[in-house]
Scaffold this motif. Structure first.
Motif, short mmCIF file in Angstrom:
data_model
loop_
_atom_site.label_atom_id
_atom_site.label_comp_id
_atom_site.label_asym_id
_atom_site.label_seq_id
_atom_site.Cartn_x
_atom_site.Cartn_y
_atom_site.Cartn_z
N THR A 58 0.83 -1.20 0.00
CA THR A 58 0.00 0.00 0.00
C THR A 58 0.87 1.25 0.00
O THR A 58 1.99 1.25 0.52
CB THR A 58 -0.93 0.03 1.22
N TYR A 59 0.33 2.29 -0.60
CA TYR A 59 1.05 3.55 -0.74
C TYR A 59 0.07 4.69 -0.45
O TYR A 59 -1.11 4.60 -0.83
CB TYR A 59 1.59 3.69 -2.16
N TYR A 60 0.58 5.73 0.19
CA TYR A 60 -0.28 6.84 0.58
C TYR A 60 0.40 8.18 0.31
O TYR A 60 1.62 8.31 0.44
CB TYR A 60 -0.63 6.77 2.07
N ALA A 61 -0.42 9.16 -0.01
CA ALA A 61 0.10 10.52 -0.04
C ALA A 61 0.41 10.96 1.39
O ALA A 61 -0.26 10.52 2.34
CB ALA A 61 -0.95 11.46 -0.65
N ASP A 62 1.41 11.80 1.53
CA ASP A 62 1.79 12.26 2.87
C ASP A 62 0.62 12.92 3.60
O ASP A 62 0.50 12.80 4.82
CB ASP A 62 2.96 13.25 2.77
N SER A 63 -0.22 13.57 2.85
CA SER A 63 -1.31 14.33 3.47
C SER A 63 -2.37 13.44 4.11
O SER A 63 -3.18 13.93 4.91
CB SER A 63 -1.97 15.24 2.42
N VAL A 64 -2.38 12.16 3.76
CA VAL A 64 -3.42 11.26 4.31
C VAL A 64 -2.85 10.12 5.14
O VAL A 64 -3.61 9.34 5.71
CB VAL A 64 -4.31 10.70 3.18
N LYS A 65 -1.53 10.01 5.19
CA LYS A 65 -0.93 8.92 5.96
C LYS A 65 -1.38 8.96 7.42
O LYS A 65 -1.40 10.02 8.04
CB LYS A 65 0.60 9.03 5.90
N GLY A 66 -1.74 7.80 7.92
CA GLY A 66 -2.19 7.70 9.30
C GLY A 66 -3.67 7.99 9.47
O GLY A 66 -4.23 7.74 10.55
N ARG A 67 -4.32 8.51 8.43
CA ARG A 67 -5.76 8.81 8.52
C ARG A 67 -6.58 7.96 7.55
O ARG A 67 -7.72 7.61 7.86
CB ARG A 67 -6.01 10.29 8.21
N PHE A 68 -6.02 7.67 6.38
CA PHE A 68 -6.74 6.91 5.35
C PHE A 68 -6.14 5.51 5.24
O PHE A 68 -4.93 5.32 5.41
CB PHE A 68 -6.62 7.60 4.00
N THR A 69 -7.00 4.55 4.91
CA THR A 69 -6.55 3.18 4.71
C THR A 69 -7.21 2.60 3.47
O THR A 69 -8.44 2.64 3.34
CB THR A 69 -6.89 2.29 5.91
N ILE A 70 -6.40 2.09 2.56
CA ILE A 70 -6.92 1.43 1.38
C ILE A 70 -6.93 -0.08 1.62
O ILE A 70 -6.02 -0.62 2.25
CB ILE A 70 -6.09 1.78 0.12
N SER A 71 -7.98 -0.72 1.15
CA SER A 71 -8.08 -2.17 1.26
C SER A 71 -8.87 -2.70 0.07
O SER A 71 -9.50 -1.93 -0.65
CB SER A 71 -8.74 -2.58 2.58
N ARG A 72 -8.83 -4.00 -0.10
CA ARG A 72 -9.57 -4.58 -1.21
C ARG A 72 -10.11 -5.95 -0.81
O ARG A 72 -9.53 -6.64 0.03
CB ARG A 72 -8.70 -4.68 -2.46
N ASP A 73 -11.20 -6.32 -1.45
CA ASP A 73 -11.80 -7.63 -1.29
C ASP A 73 -11.95 -8.22 -2.69
O ASP A 73 -12.86 -7.83 -3.44
CB ASP A 73 -13.16 -7.51 -0.59
N ASN A 74 -11.06 -9.12 -3.02
CA ASN A 74 -11.07 -9.67 -4.39
C ASN A 74 -12.28 -10.56 -4.64
O ASN A 74 -12.65 -10.77 -5.80
CB ASN A 74 -9.78 -10.42 -4.66
N PHE A 75 -12.89 -11.08 -3.61
CA PHE A 75 -14.09 -11.89 -3.80
C PHE A 75 -15.28 -11.02 -4.17
O PHE A 75 -16.19 -11.45 -4.88
CB PHE A 75 -14.38 -12.71 -2.54
N LYS A 76 -15.27 -9.79 -3.66
CA LYS A 76 -16.35 -8.86 -3.97
C LYS A 76 -16.00 -7.90 -5.09
O LYS A 76 -16.80 -7.01 -5.42
CB LYS A 76 -16.72 -8.07 -2.70
N ASN A 77 -14.79 -8.03 -5.63
CA ASN A 77 -14.34 -7.12 -6.69
C ASN A 77 -14.47 -5.66 -6.26
O ASN A 77 -14.96 -4.80 -7.02
CB ASN A 77 -15.12 -7.34 -7.99
N THR A 78 -14.06 -5.38 -5.05
CA THR A 78 -14.26 -4.05 -4.48
C THR A 78 -12.99 -3.57 -3.79
O THR A 78 -12.32 -4.35 -3.11
CB THR A 78 -15.43 -4.05 -3.50
#
Length: 126
Positions: A58-78
């Motif tokens: 995972t990679y984040y812009a400095d402005s959102v690090k520690g506040r935003f989290t990206i995740s994925r569910d490949n079974f739900k294609n989301t």
């Protein structure tokens, strides 16, 4: 071919949380690296977060690090973007994007992504 549809945007107050979702149609979702970008009023589109297809780095812009989290569910294609401690400067249209087999530095550049959603508006009031 991949079609992306974002949802979950809205109007919130500073300090609140939102979770954006991006549903993908098409085949082989697990082979696509996914990114989130945003474009504020009068601004260029900026990188927010990305997750690679292979090792789920995972990679984040400095402005959102520690506040935003990206995740994925490949079974739900989301793919999701959990946004906490929102600030007025987070106000923007948020877009998800897909790029097959992308890795490394490509994930930060919007012109590397092949597929885009229509965007969802996030407005944070002070």
């Amino acid at each position: 071919q991949v079609q992306l549809v974002e949802s979950g945007g809205g109007l919130v107050q500073a300090g609140d949380s939102l979770r954006l979702s991006c549903a993908a149609s098409g085949r082989a979702f697990s082979t696509y690296s996914m990114g989130w970008f945003r474009q504020g009023p009068g601004k260029e589109r900026d990188f927010v977060a990305a997750m690679s297809w292979s090792n789920r780095s995972t990679y984040y812009a400095d402005s959102v690090k520690g506040r935003f989290t990206i995740s994925r569910d490949n079974f739900k294609n989301t793919v999701y973007l959990q946004m906490n401690s929102l600030k007025p400067e987070d106000t923007a249209v948020y877009y998800c994007a897909a790029d097959r087999f992308a890795m490394g530095g490509r994930l930060f550049r919007d012109n590397e992504y092949d597929y885009w959603g229509q965007g969802t508006q996030v407005t944070v009031s002070s």
